[in-house]
Scaffold this motif. Structure first.
Motif, PDB file in Angstrom:
ATOM      1  N   PHE A  18      51.282  33.808  98.731  1.00  0.00           N
ATOM      2  CA  PHE A  18      50.492  33.246 100.716  1.00  0.00           C
ATOM      3  C   PHE A  18      50.345  34.377 101.352  1.00  0.00           C
ATOM      4  O   PHE A  18      51.410  35.196 100.856  1.00  0.00           O
ATOM      5  CB  PHE A  18      50.952  32.048 100.976  1.00  0.00           C
ATOM      6  CG  PHE A  18      50.919  30.635  99.993  1.00  0.00           C
ATOM      7  CD1 PHE A  18      51.901  30.049  98.947  1.00  0.00           C
ATOM      8  CD2 PHE A  18      49.225  30.059  99.347  1.00  0.00           C
ATOM      9  CE1 PHE A  18      51.885  29.196  98.424  1.00  0.00           C
ATOM     10  CE2 PHE A  18      49.103  29.492  98.876  1.00  0.00           C
ATOM     11  CZ  PHE A  18      50.597  28.807  98.152  1.00  0.00           C
ATOM     12  N   GLY A  19      49.864  34.060 101.742  1.00  0.00           N
ATOM     13  CA  GLY A  19      49.886  35.729 102.982  1.00  0.00           C
ATOM     14  C   GLY A  19      48.439  36.338 103.197  1.00  0.00           C
ATOM     15  O   GLY A  19      48.760  37.301 103.466  1.00  0.00           O
ATOM     16  N   THR A  20      48.436  36.365 101.691  1.00  0.00           N
ATOM     17  CA  THR A  20      46.690  36.322 100.869  1.00  0.00           C
ATOM     18  C   THR A  20      45.657  36.503 100.773  1.00  0.00           C
ATOM     19  O   THR A  20      44.746  36.544 100.397  1.00  0.00           O
ATOM     20  CB  THR A  20      47.275  37.399  99.820  1.00  0.00           C
ATOM     21  OG1 THR A  20      47.625  36.028  98.728  1.00  0.00           O
ATOM     22  CG2 THR A  20      48.777  38.264  99.605  1.00  0.00           C
ATOM     23  N   GLY A  21      45.307  35.140 101.292  1.00  0.00           N
ATOM     24  CA  GLY A  21      44.342  34.531 101.578  1.00  0.00           C
ATOM     25  C   GLY A  21      44.760  33.237 102.184  1.00  0.00           C
ATOM     26  O   GLY A  21      46.043  32.285 101.597  1.00  0.00           O
ATOM     27  N   GLU A  22      44.084  32.496 102.736  1.00  0.00           N
ATOM     28  CA  GLU A  22      43.822  30.698 102.774  1.00  0.00           C
ATOM     29  C   GLU A  22      43.755  29.999 101.616  1.00  0.00           C
ATOM     30  O   GLU A  22      43.222  30.428 100.225  1.00  0.00           O
ATOM     31  CB  GLU A  22      43.212  30.278 103.936  1.00  0.00           C
ATOM     32  CG  GLU A  22      41.816  30.522 103.511  1.00  0.00           C
ATOM     33  CD  GLU A  22      40.694  31.247 103.245  1.00  0.00           C
ATOM     34  OE1 GLU A  22      41.319  32.665 103.765  1.00  0.00           O
ATOM     35  OE2 GLU A  22      40.125  31.966 103.971  1.00  0.00           O
ATOM     36  N   LEU A  23      43.836  28.771 101.893  1.00  0.00           N
ATOM     37  CA  LEU A  23      44.076  27.878 100.125  1.00  0.00           C
ATOM     38  C   LEU A  23      42.802  27.163 101.898  1.00  0.00           C
ATOM     39  O   LEU A  23      41.885  27.334 101.688  1.00  0.00           O
ATOM     40  CB  LEU A  23      44.667  26.296 100.978  1.00  0.00           C
ATOM     41  CG  LEU A  23      46.567  26.350 100.712  1.00  0.00           C
ATOM     42  CD1 LEU A  23      46.687  25.226 100.834  1.00  0.00           C
ATOM     43  CD2 LEU A  23      46.389  27.401  99.826  1.00  0.00           C
ATOM     44  N   PHE A  24      41.849  26.829  99.564  1.00  0.00           N
ATOM     45  CA  PHE A  24      40.923  26.568 100.136  1.00  0.00           C
ATOM     46  C   PHE A  24      40.185  25.165  99.860  1.00  0.00           C
ATOM     47  O   PHE A  24      40.820  24.387  98.051  1.00  0.00           O
ATOM     48  CB  PHE A  24      39.582  27.131  99.241  1.00  0.00           C
ATOM     49  CG  PHE A  24      38.968  28.228  99.435  1.00  0.00           C
ATOM     50  CD1 PHE A  24      39.328  30.082  99.178  1.00  0.00           C
ATOM     51  CD2 PHE A  24      38.284  29.042 100.356  1.00  0.00           C
ATOM     52  CE1 PHE A  24      39.346  31.093  99.544  1.00  0.00           C
ATOM     53  CE2 PHE A  24      37.732  29.719 100.749  1.00  0.00           C
ATOM     54  CZ  PHE A  24      38.533  30.829 100.269  1.00  0.00           C
ATOM     55  N   PHE A  25      39.825  24.227 100.392  1.00  0.00           N
ATOM     56  CA  PHE A  25      39.916  22.580 100.303  1.00  0.00           C
ATOM     57  C   PHE A  25      38.962  22.193  99.525  1.00  0.00           C
ATOM     58  O   PHE A  25      37.854  21.866 100.769  1.00  0.00           O
ATOM     59  CB  PHE A  25      40.343  21.429 101.223  1.00  0.00           C
ATOM     60  CG  PHE A  25      42.819  22.188 101.920  1.00  0.00           C
ATOM     61  CD1 PHE A  25      42.917  22.580 102.841  1.00  0.00           C
ATOM     62  CD2 PHE A  25      43.902  21.262 101.460  1.00  0.00           C
ATOM     63  CE1 PHE A  25      43.587  22.598 102.547  1.00  0.00           C
ATOM     64  CE2 PHE A  25      44.796  21.055 101.682  1.00  0.00           C
ATOM     65  CZ  PHE A  25      44.809  22.005 102.278  1.00  0.00           C
ATOM     66  N   GLY A  26      38.870  21.109  98.936  1.00  0.00           N
ATOM     67  CA  GLY A  26      37.903  20.433  98.603  1.00  0.00           C
ATOM     68  C   GLY A  26      37.928  18.639  99.763  1.00  0.00           C
ATOM     69  O   GLY A  26      38.496  19.240  99.976  1.00  0.00           O
ATOM     70  N   GLU A  27      36.889  18.432  99.364  1.00  0.00           N
ATOM     71  CA  GLU A  27      36.689  17.580 100.522  1.00  0.00           C
ATOM     72  C   GLU A  27      37.721  15.612 100.291  1.00  0.00           C
ATOM     73  O   GLU A  27      37.302  15.110 101.017  1.00  0.00           O
ATOM     74  CB  GLU A  27      34.654  17.067 100.067  1.00  0.00           C
ATOM     75  CG  GLU A  27      34.425  17.887 100.840  1.00  0.00           C
ATOM     76  CD  GLU A  27      32.685  17.569 101.254  1.00  0.00           C
ATOM     77  OE1 GLU A  27      32.575  18.050 101.583  1.00  0.00           O
ATOM     78  OE2 GLU A  27      32.132  16.352 100.006  1.00  0.00           O
TER      79      GLU A  27
END
Lengths: 116, 112
Positions: free
Chosen positions: A100-109
Motif C-alpha cells: 500500500f501507499g502505491t495506490g488506493e483501494l478500488f471498491f465495488g458497490e
C-alpha cells in the motif's frame, strides 16, 4: 472490467441459509479485500488475498465465513447458516500492487445481505 | 488496538462554504492515511491520501492535513457543492500493512 463488480447487489436470506457473494476485481489487480459494513458504520476488514493466497483472514467473525480466490482473480465470500447479525453490506475492494501507499483501494458497490 | 474515530458524526454546510471534517487516530505507528467518500448505495471512493512524512497534501478542491503530534487528520473541502453530500471516512493503514482501519464516518450535508 472498468471497475470492481459485485453480485448480487441485494440478497435476502432466511436464517440458516447459506449465501455466496461474488467479486470481480479490476483486471490485473493483485490484492483483493473483503469488508463488512453495518448500517451507519465504517467498513470493517474481513480478509485479504494476494493473488490466490489468503494472507489475512483475521477479520472473519466466525467459522461460518469462508472466502476463496482460487485463480487469483474472482473471489467468493461464503456465509454458512446465516444469522440475523450477518445482515450488512459486504464490500469488495482491489488494489494493483502488493504494497500500500502505491495506490488506493478500488471498491465495488457492495452486496447488501438481509437475513430474516 | 487500533481505533480511528471521527469527532462529529454529522456536518451541514451552505453551498459555497468550506467544509472541514476531522478524524483522530490512535496508532502512532500508522504511516499512511486515506480519505474516502461514500454516497448512498455505493462503495467508498478514494479522495486523497497522505503519508506520515507529510503534514499537508492538496488535491482538486480538497486538502488533507496531518498532525502526528496529536494524531489528528482533517479533510478540507473548498467551495462545497451539493454533489459533495456524502459520508466521509478516514482510514489508516495497519502495522501489518494488510488492512485499512476505517472510522465511523461523518455525514456531510450541503444546503443549497
Amino acid at each position: 472490467g472498468a471497475g470492481v463488480s459485485q453480485s448480487p447487489r441485494y440478497k435476502v436470506a432466511k436464517r440458516g441459509q447459506d449465501v455466496a457473494l461474488r467479486c470481480d476485481p479490476i483486471s490485473g489487480h493483485v490484492s483483493l479485500f473483503w469488508y463488512q459494513q453495518a448500517l451507519g458504520q465504517g467498513p470493517e476488514f474481513l480478509t485479504y488475498f494476494q493473488n490466490e493466497a489468503q494472507l489475512d483472514k483475521s477479520g472473519l467473525p466466525s467459522d461460518r465465513f469462508f472466502a476463496e480466490r482460487p485463480e487469483g482473480s474472482v473471489s467468493t465470500l461464503k456465509i454458512q447458516r446465516t444469522q440475523q447479525e450477518d445482515s450488512a453490506v459486504y464490500l469488495c475492494a482491489s488494489s494493483l500492487g502488493r504494497r500500500f501507499g502505491t495506490g488506493e483501494l478500488f471498491f465495488g458497490e457492495g452486496s447488501r445481505l438481509t437475513v430474516l | 488496538g487500533e481505533s480511528v474515530g471521527l469527532h462529529l458524526p454529522t456536518l451541514s454546510v451552505q453551498e459555497g462554504d468550506n467544509s472541514i471534517i476531522n478524524c483522530a487516530y490512535s496508532n502512532s505507528a500508522s504511516d499512511y492515511f486515506i480519505w474516502y467518500k461514500q454516497e448512498s448505495g455505493k462503495g467508498p471512493q478514494f479522495i486523497i491520501d497522505i503519508r506520515s512524512n507529510m503534514d499537508k497534501r492538496q488535491g482538486q478542491r480538497v486538502t488533507v492535513l496531518l498532525n502526528k503530534t496529536v494524531k489528528h487528520l482533517s479533510l478540507q473541502i473548498a467551495a462545497t457543492q451539493p454533489g459533495d453530500s456524502a459520508v466521509y471516512f478516514c482510514a489508516d493503514l495497519s502495522n501489518t500493512g494488510n488492512q485499512f482501519y476505517f472510522g465511523t464516518g461523518t455525514s456531510l450535508t450541503v444546503i443549497p
